[in-house]
Design a protein around this motif. Sequence first.
Motif, PDB file in Angstrom:
ATOM      1  N   VAL A  71      -7.800   4.708  -0.750  1.00  0.00           N
ATOM      2  CA  VAL A  71      -7.138   4.932  -2.040  1.00  0.00           C
ATOM      3  C   VAL A  71      -8.099   4.574  -3.177  1.00  0.00           C
ATOM      4  CG1 VAL A  71      -5.160   4.300  -3.486  1.00  0.00           C
ATOM      5  CG2 VAL A  71      -4.886   4.448  -1.003  1.00  0.00           C
ATOM      6  N   ARG A 119      -9.415   3.639  -7.030  1.00  0.00           N
ATOM      7  CA  ARG A 119      -9.019   2.609  -7.985  1.00  0.00           C
ATOM      8  C   ARG A 119      -8.045   3.167  -9.025  1.00  0.00           C
ATOM      9  NH1 ARG A 119     -13.345  -1.167 -11.071  1.00  0.00           N
ATOM     10  NH2 ARG A 119     -13.065  -2.481  -9.240  1.00  0.00           N
ATOM     11  N   PHE A 178       1.100   2.970  -4.751  1.00  0.00           N
ATOM     12  CA  PHE A 178      -0.140   2.379  -4.262  1.00  0.00           C
ATOM     13  C   PHE A 178      -0.811   3.254  -3.207  1.00  0.00           C
ATOM     14  CE2 PHE A 178       2.273  -1.199  -5.889  1.00  0.00           C
ATOM     15  CZ  PHE A 178       1.328  -1.826  -6.680  1.00  0.00           C
ATOM     16  N   THR A 232       0.817  -1.222   0.000  1.00  0.00           N
ATOM     17  CA  THR A 232       0.000   0.000   0.000  1.00  0.00           C
ATOM     18  C   THR A 232       0.848   1.269   0.000  1.00  0.00           C
ATOM     19  OG1 THR A 232      -0.150   0.008   2.408  1.00  0.00           O
ATOM     20  CG2 THR A 232      -1.886  -1.167   1.202  1.00  0.00           C
ATOM     21  N   GLU A 263      -9.311  -7.600  -7.297  1.00  0.00           N
ATOM     22  CA  GLU A 263      -9.855  -7.070  -6.047  1.00  0.00           C
ATOM     23  C   GLU A 263     -10.595  -8.150  -5.257  1.00  0.00           C
ATOM     24  OE1 GLU A 263     -12.048  -3.526  -7.099  1.00  0.00           O
ATOM     25  OE2 GLU A 263     -10.230  -2.308  -6.960  1.00  0.00           O
ATOM     26  N   TYR A 266      -8.023  -0.299   2.899  1.00  0.00           N
ATOM     27  CA  TYR A 266      -7.181   0.272   1.849  1.00  0.00           C
ATOM     28  C   TYR A 266      -8.034   0.854   0.721  1.00  0.00           C
ATOM     29  CZ  TYR A 266      -3.948   0.288  -2.133  1.00  0.00           C
ATOM     30  OH  TYR A 266      -3.229   0.641  -3.239  1.00  0.00           O
ATOM     31  N   THR A 267      -9.081   0.111   0.308  1.00  0.00           N
ATOM     32  CA  THR A 267      -9.930   0.609  -0.779  1.00  0.00           C
ATOM     33  C   THR A 267     -10.716   1.855  -0.367  1.00  0.00           C
ATOM     34  OG1 THR A 267     -11.777  -0.854  -0.238  1.00  0.00           O
ATOM     35  CG2 THR A 267     -10.165  -1.663  -1.843  1.00  0.00           C
ATOM     36  N   THR A 271      -2.935   5.420  -6.023  1.00  0.00           N
ATOM     37  CA  THR A 271      -3.757   4.641  -6.948  1.00  0.00           C
ATOM     38  C   THR A 271      -3.593   3.167  -6.596  1.00  0.00           C
ATOM     39  OG1 THR A 271      -4.175   3.987  -9.252  1.00  0.00           O
ATOM     40  CG2 THR A 271      -1.923   4.659  -8.718  1.00  0.00           C
ATOM     41  N   ARG A 272      -4.696   2.424  -6.627  1.00  0.00           N
ATOM     42  CA  ARG A 272      -4.597   0.999  -6.319  1.00  0.00           C
ATOM     43  C   ARG A 272      -4.033   0.216  -7.494  1.00  0.00           C
ATOM     44  NH1 ARG A 272     -10.214   1.522  -4.274  1.00  0.00           N
ATOM     45  NH2 ARG A 272     -10.866   0.051  -5.883  1.00  0.00           N
ATOM     46  N   ASN A 273      -3.906   0.855  -8.641  1.00  0.00           N
ATOM     47  CA  ASN A 273      -3.519   0.147  -9.862  1.00  0.00           C
ATOM     48  C   ASN A 273      -2.469   0.900 -10.673  1.00  0.00           C
ATOM     49  OD1 ASN A 273      -5.569  -2.144  -9.848  1.00  0.00           O
ATOM     50  ND2 ASN A 273      -6.833  -0.327  -9.507  1.00  0.00           N
TER      51      ASN A 273
END
Length: 148
Positions: free
Chosen positions: A144, A146, A79, A75, A126, A140-141, A82-84
């Motif tokens: 942050v 996607r 990260f 994370t 996910e 986390y989602t 952005t998660r990606n």
Amino acid sequence: MLKLPPPVWALICVLAALGVCWALGWPVIPGLHSSLPGMILVVLSFAPALWAVALFRRAGTELNPTSAANQRLVTSGPFSFTRNPMYLGLVILSLGTALWVDTWPLLLAPAAIFAISNWVHIPFEEAKMRAQFGDAFDAYTQRVRRWL
């Protein structure tokens, strides 16, 4: 979902868009000479992806999104915004390429890469991360986004 790595899917999208460009006679983006911004985006697109790969390796976790499990939930670094970051890098790379080549049908590639990533690859990943990391992944989602 075919088990092709996301960069291969991105390459397929770019090649398909190049085929459309070739079939249409390489129509340019009217009134926009965007080679320099395109080159800059291509160079910048590698930063979040390479940073993410380095963090995964340092954490000792898997790069393959179809792996059965991941060793750690990463994370930090890119990260944290952005998660990606790797998918973001692919979209930016294809957008930069479209602007560099300066032909509008090539803009289909970043749209297709975004769509395939957002509605095929990312939901699969996910779900896997949520099953493995539970509340930590949910927290986390919440922190942050996607994409950005």
